[in-house]
Motif scaffolding. Sequence first.
Motif, mmCIF file in Angstrom:
data_model
loop_
_atom_site.group_PDB
_atom_site.id
_atom_site.type_symbol
_atom_site.label_atom_id
_atom_site.label_comp_id
_atom_site.label_asym_id
_atom_site.label_seq_id
_atom_site.Cartn_x
_atom_site.Cartn_y
_atom_site.Cartn_z
ATOM 1 N N TYR A 1 0.923 -1.234 0.052
ATOM 2 C CA TYR A 1 0.041 -0.150 0.019
ATOM 3 C C TYR A 1 0.766 1.216 -0.072
ATOM 4 O O TYR A 1 0.500 2.102 -0.661
ATOM 5 C CB TYR A 1 -1.057 -0.003 1.238
ATOM 6 N N CYS A 2 1.816 1.122 0.976
ATOM 7 C CA CYS A 2 2.902 2.304 1.047
ATOM 8 C C CYS A 2 3.508 2.721 -0.316
ATOM 9 O O CYS A 2 3.482 3.863 -0.835
ATOM 10 C CB CYS A 2 3.611 2.207 2.152
ATOM 11 N N VAL A 3 4.101 1.615 -0.903
ATOM 12 C CA VAL A 3 4.718 1.676 -2.118
ATOM 13 C C VAL A 3 3.852 2.284 -3.316
ATOM 14 O O VAL A 3 4.284 3.135 -4.112
ATOM 15 C CB VAL A 3 5.526 0.497 -2.393
ATOM 16 N N ASN A 4 2.733 1.833 -3.241
ATOM 17 C CA ASN A 4 1.882 2.047 -4.479
ATOM 18 C C ASN A 4 1.280 3.442 -4.368
ATOM 19 O O ASN A 4 1.128 4.332 -5.177
ATOM 20 C CB ASN A 4 0.378 1.192 -4.411
ATOM 21 N N LYS A 5 0.910 3.973 -3.203
ATOM 22 C CA LYS A 5 0.772 5.396 -2.881
ATOM 23 C C LYS A 5 2.007 6.478 -3.263
ATOM 24 O O LYS A 5 1.707 7.209 -3.957
ATOM 25 C CB LYS A 5 0.495 5.518 -1.309
ATOM 26 N N LEU A 6 3.186 5.926 -2.876
ATOM 27 C CA LEU A 6 4.139 6.685 -3.074
ATOM 28 C C LEU A 6 4.570 6.753 -4.596
ATOM 29 O O LEU A 6 5.262 7.863 -5.172
ATOM 30 C CB LEU A 6 5.456 6.214 -2.290
ATOM 31 N N SER A 7 4.244 5.725 -5.333
ATOM 32 C CA SER A 7 4.421 5.563 -6.746
ATOM 33 C C SER A 7 3.669 6.641 -7.587
ATOM 34 O O SER A 7 4.176 6.741 -8.754
ATOM 35 C CB SER A 7 4.656 4.134 -7.295
ATOM 36 N N GLN A 8 2.723 7.040 -7.098
ATOM 37 C CA GLN A 8 1.698 7.798 -7.762
ATOM 38 C C GLN A 8 2.158 9.222 -8.037
ATOM 39 O O GLN A 8 1.586 9.960 -8.876
ATOM 40 C CB GLN A 8 0.364 7.882 -7.020
ATOM 41 N N TYR A 9 3.368 9.553 -7.348
ATOM 42 C CA TYR A 9 4.115 10.968 -7.380
ATOM 43 C C TYR A 9 5.403 10.870 -8.121
ATOM 44 O O TYR A 9 5.957 11.960 -8.031
ATOM 45 C CB TYR A 9 4.006 11.581 -6.169
#
Length: 137
Positions: free
Chosen positions: A86-94
Amino acid sequence: MRPLTFFLGITIDRSSKGLFLSQQNYIREILAKTGITASAPTPTPIVSFPKLVADDESPLLVNGSLYRSVIGKLQYLCIVRPDLAYCVNKLSQYMNAPREVHWRAVKRALRNLSGIINHGLFDSISQFQLTCYSDVD
């Protein structure tokens, strides 16, 4: 040939109970690349508030390629560490236009990793049973 112990950055430890897959060396490389080896660990990889947004008031990150490189490494780490997905997915959006606030969030995730570096996946040796469900309405 001898039994597999290391493959593509994944260490395989065998025991009579099963296999333990970890990426401790890979995590150490990421922490060394970002200079977070001596930081105090955090209990969670990401905070729920304040929410990360694309158009934050913080300045654009000077080294966007470092951000993208670290996110790519974290994505590969999710093979053995699905708890970070979840964390990596969220950070990869930017990744298109990372800002300072996004880099601080990446550093928090890395500090979390430094505290749980010895975690991984354990696959027990037992009778394999596949169960599938289907919604056919």
